[in-house]
Design a protein around this motif. Structure first.
Motif, PDB file in Angstrom:
ATOM      1  N   ALA A  99     -19.332  -5.747   1.717  1.00 52.97           N
ATOM      2  CA  ALA A  99     -18.623  -5.109   0.937  1.00 52.97           C
ATOM      3  C   ALA A  99     -16.952  -4.445   1.283  1.00 52.97           C
ATOM      4  CB  ALA A  99     -18.907  -3.524   1.334  1.00 52.97           C
ATOM      5  N   VAL A 100     -15.940  -4.098   0.565  1.00 52.83           N
ATOM      6  CA  VAL A 100     -14.905  -3.701   1.151  1.00 52.83           C
ATOM      7  C   VAL A 100     -15.171  -2.514   1.226  1.00 52.83           C
ATOM      8  CG1 VAL A 100     -13.816  -5.662  -0.037  1.00 52.83           C
ATOM      9  CG2 VAL A 100     -14.399  -3.586  -1.301  1.00 52.83           C
ATOM     10  N   ASN A 101     -13.600  -1.913   2.037  1.00 49.99           N
ATOM     11  CA  ASN A 101     -13.524  -0.529   2.515  1.00 49.99           C
ATOM     12  C   ASN A 101     -13.608   0.827   0.761  1.00 49.99           C
ATOM     13  OD1 ASN A 101     -12.974   1.773   3.775  1.00 49.99           O
ATOM     14  ND2 ASN A 101     -10.237   1.248   4.127  1.00 49.99           N
ATOM     15  N   ILE A 102     -13.755   1.048   1.237  1.00 48.79           N
ATOM     16  CA  ILE A 102     -13.973   3.238   0.335  1.00 48.79           C
ATOM     17  C   ILE A 102     -12.138   2.234  -0.490  1.00 48.79           C
ATOM     18  CG2 ILE A 102     -13.823   5.373  -0.354  1.00 48.79           C
ATOM     19  CD1 ILE A 102     -15.168   5.394   2.596  1.00 48.79           C
ATOM     20  N   ASP A 103     -12.594   2.655  -1.870  1.00 45.62           N
ATOM     21  CA  ASP A 103     -12.293   2.962  -3.038  1.00 45.62           C
ATOM     22  C   ASP A 103     -11.123   1.640  -2.472  1.00 45.62           C
ATOM     23  OD1 ASP A 103     -12.473   4.958  -3.744  1.00 45.62           O
ATOM     24  OD2 ASP A 103     -11.391   6.848  -2.544  1.00 45.62           O
ATOM     25  N   ASN A 104     -10.864   0.630  -1.948  1.00 47.40           N
ATOM     26  CA  ASN A 104     -10.055  -0.575  -2.022  1.00 47.40           C
ATOM     27  C   ASN A 104     -10.284  -1.906  -3.088  1.00 47.40           C
ATOM     28  OD1 ASN A 104      -8.562  -2.234  -0.954  1.00 47.40           O
ATOM     29  ND2 ASN A 104     -10.061  -2.861   0.713  1.00 47.40           N
ATOM     30  N   LEU A 151     -10.278 -14.827  -6.080  1.00 52.40           N
ATOM     31  CA  LEU A 151      -9.503 -15.839  -4.264  1.00 52.40           C
ATOM     32  C   LEU A 151     -11.168 -17.025  -4.633  1.00 52.40           C
ATOM     33  CD1 LEU A 151      -8.347 -16.662  -2.268  1.00 52.40           C
ATOM     34  CD2 LEU A 151     -10.025 -14.999  -0.874  1.00 52.40           C
ATOM     35  N   VAL A 170     -18.572  -8.470  -4.945  1.00 52.43           N
ATOM     36  CA  VAL A 170     -17.955  -7.798  -4.403  1.00 52.43           C
ATOM     37  C   VAL A 170     -18.151  -6.161  -4.393  1.00 52.43           C
ATOM     38  CG1 VAL A 170     -15.615  -6.889  -3.544  1.00 52.43           C
ATOM     39  CG2 VAL A 170     -16.695  -9.550  -4.134  1.00 52.43           C
ATOM     40  N   PHE A 230      -8.890  -8.793  -5.419  1.00 49.50           N
ATOM     41  CA  PHE A 230      -8.588 -10.151  -4.520  1.00 49.50           C
ATOM     42  C   PHE A 230      -9.474 -11.302  -4.303  1.00 49.50           C
ATOM     43  CE2 PHE A 230      -6.734 -12.412  -1.294  1.00 49.50           C
ATOM     44  CZ  PHE A 230      -5.895 -12.912  -1.598  1.00 49.50           C
ATOM     45  N   PHE A 231     -10.396 -10.250  -3.824  1.00 46.86           N
ATOM     46  CA  PHE A 231     -11.369 -11.391  -3.252  1.00 46.86           C
ATOM     47  C   PHE A 231     -12.014 -11.849  -4.153  1.00 46.86           C
ATOM     48  CE2 PHE A 231     -15.466 -12.717  -0.507  1.00 46.86           C
ATOM     49  CZ  PHE A 231     -15.492 -13.166   0.286  1.00 46.86           C
ATOM     50  N   PHE A 259      -8.178  -3.498  -4.133  1.00 46.34           N
ATOM     51  CA  PHE A 259      -7.325  -4.064  -4.463  1.00 46.34           C
ATOM     52  C   PHE A 259      -8.145  -5.115  -3.421  1.00 46.34           C
ATOM     53  CE2 PHE A 259      -4.262  -5.978  -0.962  1.00 46.34           C
ATOM     54  CZ  PHE A 259      -3.942  -6.433  -1.634  1.00 46.34           C
ATOM     55  N   GLY A 260      -8.417  -4.754  -2.621  1.00 46.66           N
ATOM     56  CA  GLY A 260      -9.135  -5.823  -1.709  1.00 46.66           C
ATOM     57  C   GLY A 260     -10.978  -6.415  -2.443  1.00 46.66           C
ATOM     58  N   LEU A 274       1.176  -1.485  -0.337  1.00 44.56           N
ATOM     59  CA  LEU A 274       0.061   0.121  -0.149  1.00 44.56           C
ATOM     60  C   LEU A 274       0.551   1.168   0.140  1.00 44.56           C
ATOM     61  CD1 LEU A 274      -3.041   1.494  -0.052  1.00 44.56           C
ATOM     62  CD2 LEU A 274      -2.448   0.738   2.564  1.00 44.56           C
TER      63      LEU A 274
END
Lengths: 219, 219, 219, 219, 219, 219, 219, 219
Positions: free
Chosen positions: F198-203, F213, F167, F209-210, F205-206, F24
């Motif tokens: 949901a993932v974090n704001i602007d994430n 996966l 996602v 990846f998810f 990458f996450g 990061l």
């Protein structure tokens, strides 16, 4: 008015407030500020103030009002003219060095609104003796403006030591959970002493004006 | 363990903490609390505590541990057994009457963790002389737990008068912008004195435990 | 004092704290910082620190205190003088590379307050083995400062592995719902282990000072 | 004092405030309130007040102070005794019917603190003519308490029509984004007129006391 | 449709989701729930679920579907019919006893959506060994639902020990700054490991469904 | 490790995740990033990524890894090496042009984690036909990443049209009450369809990846 | 007026609004509501409404206005009299069963203000086909009130399918991060389509009134 | 479309809205804006607008549309073409000078959507007579856009003086607890008059469009 519709200054305020309309510098261009100052100067007789302003606005104001003064720390422009009303003695207390710009905004406004100001600075509660040493001077005032950031405890502590009315001003000084002054404001609104009222974060102008107003002397 | 999968108490905590696992009453049924208390009693030798609990949980606990005590104000159940470690003298200060439940939770926890506790209550800063009159007793302590709601100024003021470590506990006492204790918490986190650390709102248990921990005596 | 009313440093703090007053750089001009440093240097014997400061403040400080050091990463100015008290061994843990400035502020403060510091960095819980590999060094400390941004889980995890007191420091590292460190702070305040207390976001100074304070050795 | 450590009322407040300590009913048991009232009655000569209280507390108070009155709407208990100081005429304005409990708390407090009170109710800005019709009565006051929930615009509008000092009280009246009074509070803190200061949500007591204080007459 | 306009259940969901529409009990009357259940039973072949519901809704449902089961802890009504799709093995982890209702909602939903569920409860990180002892069972799963309140660290810690996809469910368990589960949610959204995604606070249904969905087996 | 304590990259992640540790960029200096990249390149065989980074970090990385690519819009550095695992087809949807940087971060991450990516951009719900026209391509995917700012409605609408796992990634696109992406995040967490996590704001990458996966193919 | 100062109903509103003043039930006693209704009935000719009210208020109203109707679901009392103005056809859409009370408040208000109302309920976007099937009826309206809780996406989706003006009403339906309707409100304020304006959470009255107002017909 | 996937403008909007798709400048590069403008110009016949944009975007737009105009204060680019629909007379009111950029965005949008606009600026409620003096002009309009920052009281006050529909636009003007416009927004959502609906902070475009829409004239 149609040729410059952006502002119609409120010339009745001097009569109602004992102070001409005060210009908030935020969100206005230098040219707009200068024009409003010029019109307020013509329509009023008391000191004209611009708060939260900049050097470039001052430069523009100088072109229309060469007598204008700029208080850099307080970010305040003043046309130095005698107040049109008379008020009492206001104590302006500041907790820390970083609170001085707001404290000065309050002090200069109170003076423009006819008050005498006693400046009592750097009396934060982390070193309580500094405040206790100044209580004699504080008790001679008729009303207090108390400026503090961080946890905002100073007004409450002062209220535990005197019976004077206190206008508390939270400042945006701090970091992290100071939340730009919200922590200090909440501390002041939840003060366990009822002599304390609050104004907006960094609103030295409002506090200074209000403190002068409640000590105003009849002519 | 498969027949009662809902809880596997952590029996190693007594060794690690000097205090058996403490049961948070919130969100557990009376039957669950009673079973966990029974199992903790068997597996540990120190005092077993249940915090933020109710009369009905106490009734259920009595069935498995007839020696259990209930401190109504502190909302705390205790199995009275001697502490397994020894700690120093903790001063527990509370700003107002409404802060007492949390202060007692802290005091009882600190005692269970081996500390001696000096209770110093109703010393809110709105009448500062009450606090000043108690400073002699306060200075004899090794660490302080300071409990306050509303603006949460008490830890800061105490920190301006002594050099002791202070564990500040905000309480949910207040109304309006106290925001359920958030105002007091922010006041403590933004304290202008670095002797002050904070725990969660109403977390008397954590504060009492931590204060005992940092004054623990070697056997 | 009337000729420079902006600051009246609190010279009694060295006696009360074992450390001279520490200057928070935020909200002060370079000239103000330099003057305060000069006066603190004259009135105290221990190390003088300025936190959250800048190169330009350092330049101004050098003019009055040529021996001053600047730790760029930690944004900290130090006048290198021996501590006036003695404290224990503090472990300073940081979850990630981006947490280092705050961790260094904590470590340098703890050293100035008399502690020995064990730096244990980049042990975030996403790779738990890195932390587990360091537990032997961690268990030799008397108190811990644990610095973490994002979800702030590190103090809780460390608290699950040791019985030491932990001063948790949330950092403003992260983005989106990290909310400038509020997410990490909430994680720490709600820690399910009671060895954890918290300080303000990014307040390495407070955490380092407090950790040293609770391990202070009597002369 | 050790036999009843839960409260040490501040008997100096009558001298400092011109009003005995006022008891906030929230978070105190009926028995605690009754005991505190009894002690305040003995130690002071002015009216004793309990705010934000209940019928059951009133029942308990009656046992120790049979002369006590209960104002159900205002949730306020009063021991009716003459004020010990004299203050001016306060206008208490309320925007809507649902704001009356807080307005009455303010009015009764101001009266206890020596003021005369002009009640001007149901003058919300949705029907502006109702306010305009009352301006003559309002202008005869020396200070105003303006109570409003929902959007909290009333103090600002009144400030646009008169030069009097205004203590604004947000109420928790409303739903949805009124956020329990936060919307009204923000409206008051951001008022575009500087005659307006604010107190905590629903804090009629503080506002009434402050308004009386700033109009206090010398004996 | 005009005679019962309040609901038009979405009978296409079973085809799209592999599970009939699930009824959220919040905000619906018992009679409304019973009618919707009856219509869903007729139009679908898989298990019908009502979440976050009450005993009185169950009583009403029994009148139209006598085979209905009520899981009191999970606050969930189920019409026990075989799933219409087949999914993999899901591990449902819960940090503490108070998280069980939400964990059971997730487990029962995943089973209704065709998954096998491994329940692994009371593995909060305050006693990390409890989790480490269960890792063998956890690693046999294809996806995990991890339920935690308070600081919400468990999903992050699990993500540091395995490479499985983790659906994190914050619960409203806690007090003070847990903010009704917001603290746990923020901890999960800011997790330093990217295997973690989050659902709404207390949304066991969503997590169980999603975990089953991502392990669904083709017929 | 003592000579460069600032980072101890987690070389085990490639085995656990199928992707080397991703760096990061926020809060790290260019030199730190370059060194970490160099060490990750040596210890892993898959593509190395730096997210939320800058041109100056890229310049530093080029010195140690001349093969590095910089995707300006995605603010992502990549060392182009073949993925070490194989995953399915991911649809990456973006609501508006301003959401593209985050969408590209997701797409590039998913590709690095072995997935094939179908990019479906500018399908915001204000012109619903644009989305409906693309549903055929969308239904061919195994999982979706849906990126949206403002009100964040797109994942919910897509969930009403397909049964795929989604996602959702809120972006900080918007102004005013978008609150830096919090509005979109809340919209996603409260989605009325349970296929959405949901993932974090602007994430990005996450999310990327998810999604990879959960579609990973066994070798 | 001095004998009942608590309310001075605004009888001019019927002329200004085409609807008598509407009584918000929150914060008023049953007796106060009944008295106000009686006075409004006498002074106006159109339908009198009380919103967000209770059975006990209805009982009190019946004593003064036996013709009063009570809509239990909508929590609304109505004195059934013909509207004094004429308006167009309003579509009132509701996303789910739990949104019906607010939708009915809107529909009944719009009818009282002269509109014809088309009720289109249970058209949430999780099953988009239900909405698409109703678009023909929707397109015949002149303005829409769209009521939704949870993520609040329905107004945006409807705005992507028609060009009608949409008054969006967030409801407090949901749990966890629905934040009592704030999530839905933010979704509506950030809608990517400019046909959407918003009113307060659960404010069916305001939305119904506004929709009628913008379709009002000249006599 | 695959060669420029970043944007697929919605050419159907002109038919649905009576205005081509309007480009929000935030988050788009100058090159992206220019390309989108070019395509919108070709596919529509009405005025093309770019809001919240910059000089550099204007420079890029000029290359593809030399007739483009830039309104610096409103931060708005316009391709000057006649509206494709006709609407009524809209009054655009602004409270202060700093609200003018948003007011102009609303006015220019309304004009592009076929309305005639009456600009009525600097009528903040701190000097209520300025507003009262303009009521005659205001009453000639068919709908109002009322723009205000700080406490946001102006729409409520206007609603107390006229029966027109009011689209309220909060602005981010202010400081401290204005919270970037949230205070003004809350004031508007909680307005005690039901003629007021709100749009997002600073969303002059949405308000101007909506006001034109509800006054649209049939051809």
């Amino acid at each position: 008015m149609s040729d410059r519709p952006f502002a119609q200054p409120d010339f009745e305020r001097e009569a109602r407030w004992g102070l001409p309309e005060v210009v908030l510098g935020i969100g206005k261009t230098a040219a707009q500020i200068a024009e409003i100052v010029g019109r307020l100067r013509d329509a009023n007789s008391g000191p004209v103030l611009v708060t939260k302003t900049t050097q470039s606005a001052y430069d523009a104001v100088l072109a229309v009002a060469p007598e204008a003064e700029f208080f850099v720390d307080a970010k305040l422009i003043r046309l130095p003219r005698p107040p049109v009303v008379s008020a009492g003695t206001i104590g302006v207390l500041a907790a820390g060095t970083a609170d001085l710009p707001v404290a000065e905004e309050a002090a200069l406004t109170a003076e423009a609104a006819g008050a005498s100001v006693e400046r009592i600075y750097d009396v934060g509660v982390a070193g309580l003796h500094r405040l206790l040493d100044r209580m004699d001077r504080i008790r001679l005032c008729e009303a207090l403006v108390v400026v503090a950031g961080m946890e905002g405890a100073l007004p409450t502590v002062v209220g535990g030591l005197t019976g004077l009315p206190i206008v508390a001003v939270p400042t945006s000084v701090g970091y992290g959970t100071s939340l730009g002054g919200v922590a200090a404001l909440l501390g002041m609104l939840n003060s366990c002493t009822p002599q304390v009222v609050a104004v907006n974060i960094d609103n030295g102008f409002g506090a200074g004006f209000f403190a002068a107003l409640i000590t105003r002397k009849l002519a």
